[in-house]
Design a protein around this motif. Sequence first.
Motif, PDB file in Angstrom:
ATOM      1  N   LEU A 210       0.828  -1.212   0.000  1.00  0.00           N
ATOM      2  CA  LEU A 210       0.000   0.000   0.000  1.00  0.00           C
ATOM      3  C   LEU A 210       0.857   1.254   0.000  1.00  0.00           C
ATOM      4  CD1 LEU A 210      -2.800  -0.932   2.548  1.00  0.00           C
ATOM      5  CD2 LEU A 210      -3.072  -0.474   0.123  1.00  0.00           C
ATOM      6  N   THR A 211       1.985   1.158   0.704  1.00  0.00           N
ATOM      7  CA  THR A 211       2.892   2.304   0.783  1.00  0.00           C
ATOM      8  C   THR A 211       3.395   2.685  -0.610  1.00  0.00           C
ATOM      9  OG1 THR A 211       3.561   1.485   2.939  1.00  0.00           O
ATOM     10  CG2 THR A 211       4.986   3.130   1.937  1.00  0.00           C
ATOM     11  N   VAL A 212       3.578   1.690  -1.451  1.00  0.00           N
ATOM     12  CA  VAL A 212       4.036   1.958  -2.817  1.00  0.00           C
ATOM     13  C   VAL A 212       2.853   2.296  -3.721  1.00  0.00           C
ATOM     14  CG1 VAL A 212       5.276   1.000  -4.797  1.00  0.00           C
ATOM     15  CG2 VAL A 212       5.990   0.409  -2.470  1.00  0.00           C
ATOM     16  N   LEU A 213       1.734   1.607  -3.483  1.00  0.00           N
ATOM     17  CA  LEU A 213       0.567   1.796  -4.339  1.00  0.00           C
ATOM     18  C   LEU A 213       0.020   3.221  -4.268  1.00  0.00           C
ATOM     19  CD1 LEU A 213      -1.480   0.238  -6.170  1.00  0.00           C
ATOM     20  CD2 LEU A 213      -2.927   0.053  -4.148  1.00  0.00           C
ATOM     21  N   GLY A 214       0.018   3.799  -3.047  1.00  0.00           N
ATOM     22  CA  GLY A 214      -0.529   5.146  -2.854  1.00  0.00           C
ATOM     23  C   GLY A 214       0.092   6.157  -3.805  1.00  0.00           C
ATOM     24  N   PRO A 215       1.400   6.412  -3.683  1.00  0.00           N
ATOM     25  CA  PRO A 215       2.028   7.406  -4.572  1.00  0.00           C
ATOM     26  C   PRO A 215       1.935   7.002  -6.040  1.00  0.00           C
ATOM     27  CG  PRO A 215       3.687   6.246  -3.247  1.00  0.00           C
ATOM     28  CD  PRO A 215       2.351   5.877  -2.702  1.00  0.00           C
ATOM     29  N   PHE A 216       1.991   5.712  -6.299  1.00  0.00           N
ATOM     30  CA  PHE A 216       1.875   5.278  -7.684  1.00  0.00           C
ATOM     31  C   PHE A 216       0.506   5.658  -8.244  1.00  0.00           C
ATOM     32  CE2 PHE A 216       0.718   2.231 -10.970  1.00  0.00           C
ATOM     33  CZ  PHE A 216       1.778   2.421 -11.849  1.00  0.00           C
ATOM     34  N   GLY A 217      -0.517   5.462  -7.411  1.00  0.00           N
ATOM     35  CA  GLY A 217      -1.877   5.785  -7.830  1.00  0.00           C
ATOM     36  C   GLY A 217      -2.023   7.258  -8.181  1.00  0.00           C
ATOM     37  N   VAL A 218      -1.432   8.108  -7.335  1.00  0.00           N
ATOM     38  CA  VAL A 218      -1.535   9.551  -7.569  1.00  0.00           C
ATOM     39  C   VAL A 218      -0.908   9.912  -8.920  1.00  0.00           C
ATOM     40  CG1 VAL A 218      -0.724  11.810  -6.771  1.00  0.00           C
ATOM     41  CG2 VAL A 218      -1.630  10.149  -5.129  1.00  0.00           C
ATOM     42  N   VAL A 219       0.273   9.349  -9.184  1.00  0.00           N
ATOM     43  CA  VAL A 219       0.941   9.658 -10.447  1.00  0.00           C
ATOM     44  C   VAL A 219       0.198   9.008 -11.618  1.00  0.00           C
ATOM     45  CG1 VAL A 219       3.104   9.465 -11.740  1.00  0.00           C
ATOM     46  CG2 VAL A 219       3.150  10.013  -9.313  1.00  0.00           C
ATOM     47  N   ALA A 220      -0.391   7.826 -11.353  1.00  0.00           N
ATOM     48  CA  ALA A 220      -1.136   7.141 -12.405  1.00  0.00           C
ATOM     49  C   ALA A 220      -2.311   8.000 -12.880  1.00  0.00           C
ATOM     50  CB  ALA A 220      -1.628   5.786 -11.916  1.00  0.00           C
ATOM     51  N   LEU A 221      -2.919   8.737 -11.924  1.00  0.00           N
ATOM     52  CA  LEU A 221      -4.011   9.627 -12.303  1.00  0.00           C
ATOM     53  C   LEU A 221      -3.519  10.700 -13.273  1.00  0.00           C
ATOM     54  CD1 LEU A 221      -5.966  10.123  -8.955  1.00  0.00           C
ATOM     55  CD2 LEU A 221      -6.855   9.163 -11.067  1.00  0.00           C
ATOM     56  N   GLN A 222      -2.304  11.172 -13.023  1.00  0.00           N
ATOM     57  CA  GLN A 222      -1.731  12.171 -13.943  1.00  0.00           C
ATOM     58  C   GLN A 222      -1.399  11.545 -15.299  1.00  0.00           C
ATOM     59  OE1 GLN A 222      -2.119  15.249 -13.300  1.00  0.00           O
ATOM     60  NE2 GLN A 222      -2.900  14.499 -11.328  1.00  0.00           N
ATOM     61  N   MET A 223      -1.059  10.266 -15.263  1.00  0.00           N
ATOM     62  CA  MET A 223      -0.799   9.574 -16.525  1.00  0.00           C
ATOM     63  C   MET A 223      -2.057   9.596 -17.377  1.00  0.00           C
ATOM     64  SD  MET A 223       1.433   6.296 -15.352  1.00  0.00           S
ATOM     65  CE  MET A 223       3.020   6.485 -14.550  1.00  0.00           C
ATOM     66  N   VAL A 224      -3.199   9.331 -16.711  1.00  0.00           N
ATOM     67  CA  VAL A 224      -4.468   9.373 -17.431  1.00  0.00           C
ATOM     68  C   VAL A 224      -4.744  10.800 -17.885  1.00  0.00           C
ATOM     69  CG1 VAL A 224      -6.956   9.032 -17.220  1.00  0.00           C
ATOM     70  CG2 VAL A 224      -5.383   7.434 -16.108  1.00  0.00           C
ATOM     71  N   ASN A 225      -4.617  11.718 -16.934  1.00  0.00           N
ATOM     72  CA  ASN A 225      -4.879  13.130 -17.195  1.00  0.00           C
ATOM     73  C   ASN A 225      -4.070  13.625 -18.414  1.00  0.00           C
ATOM     74  OD1 ASN A 225      -5.731  15.732 -16.913  1.00  0.00           O
ATOM     75  ND2 ASN A 225      -4.626  16.137 -15.000  1.00  0.00           N
ATOM     76  N   TYR A 226      -2.750  13.412 -18.346  1.00  0.00           N
ATOM     77  CA  TYR A 226      -1.897  13.917 -19.439  1.00  0.00           C
ATOM     78  C   TYR A 226      -1.996  13.045 -20.692  1.00  0.00           C
ATOM     79  CZ  TYR A 226       0.075  17.674 -16.709  1.00  0.00           C
ATOM     80  OH  TYR A 226       0.222  18.828 -16.016  1.00  0.00           O
ATOM     81  N   GLY A 227      -2.325  11.789 -20.491  1.00  0.00           N
ATOM     82  CA  GLY A 227      -2.495  10.910 -21.644  1.00  0.00           C
ATOM     83  C   GLY A 227      -3.659  11.368 -22.503  1.00  0.00           C
ATOM     84  N   LEU A 228      -4.749  11.763 -21.825  1.00  0.00           N
ATOM     85  CA  LEU A 228      -5.956  12.138 -22.552  1.00  0.00           C
ATOM     86  C   LEU A 228      -5.949  13.585 -23.014  1.00  0.00           C
ATOM     87  CD1 LEU A 228      -8.691  10.430 -20.315  1.00  0.00           C
ATOM     88  CD2 LEU A 228      -7.918   9.705 -22.580  1.00  0.00           C
ATOM     89  N   ARG A 229      -5.367  14.460 -22.179  1.00  0.00           N
ATOM     90  CA  ARG A 229      -5.545  15.885 -22.447  1.00  0.00           C
ATOM     91  C   ARG A 229      -4.259  16.626 -22.806  1.00  0.00           C
ATOM     92  NH1 ARG A 229      -8.934  18.783 -18.001  1.00  0.00           N
ATOM     93  NH2 ARG A 229      -7.195  18.262 -16.656  1.00  0.00           N
ATOM     94  N   LYS A 230      -3.244  15.861 -23.193  1.00  0.00           N
ATOM     95  CA  LYS A 230      -1.950  16.494 -23.469  1.00  0.00           C
ATOM     96  C   LYS A 230      -2.080  17.673 -24.443  1.00  0.00           C
ATOM     97  CE  LYS A 230       2.748  15.472 -24.854  1.00  0.00           C
ATOM     98  NZ  LYS A 230       3.725  14.459 -25.287  1.00  0.00           N
ATOM     99  N   ASP A 231      -2.850  17.428 -25.490  1.00  0.00           N
ATOM    100  CA  ASP A 231      -2.995  18.472 -26.510  1.00  0.00           C
ATOM    101  C   ASP A 231      -3.659  19.714 -25.942  1.00  0.00           C
ATOM    102  OD1 ASP A 231      -1.830  16.766 -28.247  1.00  0.00           O
ATOM    103  OD2 ASP A 231      -3.745  15.974 -29.008  1.00  0.00           O
ATOM    104  N   TRP A 232      -4.656  19.467 -25.107  1.00  0.00           N
ATOM    105  CA  TRP A 232      -5.386  20.587 -24.510  1.00  0.00           C
ATOM    106  C   TRP A 232      -4.474  21.425 -23.610  1.00  0.00           C
ATOM    107  CZ3 TRP A 232      -6.896  21.923 -19.447  1.00  0.00           C
ATOM    108  CH2 TRP A 232      -7.894  22.916 -19.370  1.00  0.00           C
ATOM    109  N   PHE A 233      -3.639  20.709 -22.829  1.00  0.00           N
ATOM    110  CA  PHE A 233      -2.675  21.407 -21.963  1.00  0.00           C
ATOM    111  C   PHE A 233      -1.761  22.292 -22.797  1.00  0.00           C
ATOM    112  CE2 PHE A 233      -3.365  17.907 -18.773  1.00  0.00           C
ATOM    113  CZ  PHE A 233      -3.832  18.720 -17.758  1.00  0.00           C
ATOM    114  N   ILE A 234      -1.308  21.730 -23.911  1.00  0.00           N
ATOM    115  CA  ILE A 234      -0.392  22.482 -24.763  1.00  0.00           C
ATOM    116  C   ILE A 234      -1.109  23.693 -25.348  1.00  0.00           C
ATOM    117  CG2 ILE A 234       0.982  22.392 -26.888  1.00  0.00           C
ATOM    118  CD1 ILE A 234       1.503  19.405 -26.229  1.00  0.00           C
TER     119      ILE A 234
END
Lengths: 236, 303
Positions: free
Chosen positions: A21-45
């Motif tokens: 769980l100690t590893v999963l927690g921070p991984f999960g937070v970054v994984a959300l950004q992976m989704v976020n930037y994966g889907l909306r990279k163009d929009w961010f740019i």
Amino acid sequence: MIGKLIRTDFMKIRRKGIWFLTVLGPFGVVALQMVNYGLRKDWFIQQDIYSWFYYIRNVIAFTPFALILGIVILTSFMASIENETNAWKQVIALPVTKWGVYLSKYTTLAILLVVSTCLLTLFSLGFGMFLGLDGGIPYLDLIKYCFYTFFASLPVLGLQLWVALVSKNQGIPITLGIFGVILSYMAYFLPDWLIWKWPSLDNQWDEPIINVCLGLAVGLAIYLVGMIDFMRRDVK
Amino acid sequence: MEYIVETNKLTKRFGKEYAVEAVDLRIPKGEIYGFLGPNGAGKTTTIRMLLGLMEPTLGNIKVFGKDLKRERIGILKKVGSLVENPSYYPHLTAYENLETIRKIYGVPKKRIADVLEIVRLSEVTNKKVKGFSLGMKQRLGIASSLLNKPELLILDEPTNGLDPSGIIEIRNLIKRLSKEEGMTILISSHLLSEIDQIADHVGVISKGKMIFQDTIDVMRRQSQKKISLKVNDYERANRILISNGMKADFSIDSITLPEHHDEDIANIVRVLVENNISVYRIEEEKRSLESTFLQMTAEERGL
């Protein structure tokens, strides 16, 4: 004595999935950004916010939620290890002080959360570098914001540990914890004095350091109150 | 006599109820002390106070002649205990369970293998405790109480849930520890038969009060066998026995003789028969230790 107790506490959490769980927690937070930037990279740019500054903002927006959820689960796990067969009576009958036992549990959890926070910093850095964000890498800001969140959540850690260790029924700390998680999720709407708001690093003065100072001071106070209450209680 | 444990008016109150009331426990050095009482009499509460798990409402506790409140840690270094159901961490192996305790005591690692050997669990050293039977868990609990080679061993109902062979095994182990290591042992139970065979001293507690505390021999003397006779004429039988110099207790409808040799009983009967007394019955009244114990605790309960 504290050193020995902490080492035994680390032995006791073996095979409980706590390290996972100690590893999963921070991984999960970054994984959300992976989704976020994966889907909306163009929009961010397009919006011209494809930068480290906004990336860190995005990461720490989800951190309080994950951190508080982690605190709730870990404290309850920690308590259940001793509660399961009422091992308290065995631990307290050893030549150790009750405050030592409490401090050891707290320290063990704090160490786990620091490990989580370090991992969060590393994972965020890694994914940020992978994205190739605009501007230089703000190492200091990254470390600062990850650890600010941790310090600001210490009162919640103190409260959850206290309630978990003195409750025979783990439903009580879990219920409290769920409320905490929900509150931290809507931190933006909460008054500044609520401890669940603090990890969001948001306040009316726009000074995250205030939350950190409050977190440390109130965290210590709640820790002391919990410890004294734990010492005062009979072991059944 | 040197006492290892000495309590003075030890009292514990839960709300309005007195779980333990003014108990003066005296455990002599090197002896096995049986702490007896029905369920809920206050045995476990007393033991919890002896270990500093509970704070007494009143009274004080001295262990090894030192005040428990002031020197708790120093005392507990030399005490081993098993309170009620054994506590263990099911997800850890037998070895790891003992290691969590060994680390605190700071005794050599070799001691773990030793205590596992003593309770005959060496074969399951690296098995998770989750899969142990109740008896094995109980033995593991005893093993952990022996880790620090205690001078005082406190075992609360150590044979609870064990099968008969397990009970005998634990009993022999306790005897051996007392004899070979010179440990002072406090063992609590609600079954007299368990204490009877190993203890030198007994304390009987009922409804939170100590109602008997002495050597087991004194308790035995209170519960000797008696022979009672039923005859047709008690008055005359009485006179005949007295004139023949025989000791007996008389009442309107029975003659009771304290334990005698078989030959004495035969003599008494012969004298009675020769004097034309009809002897209807000769009964042996077995008042076992068990019934003495039951009577003690029942009187207290007013049943």
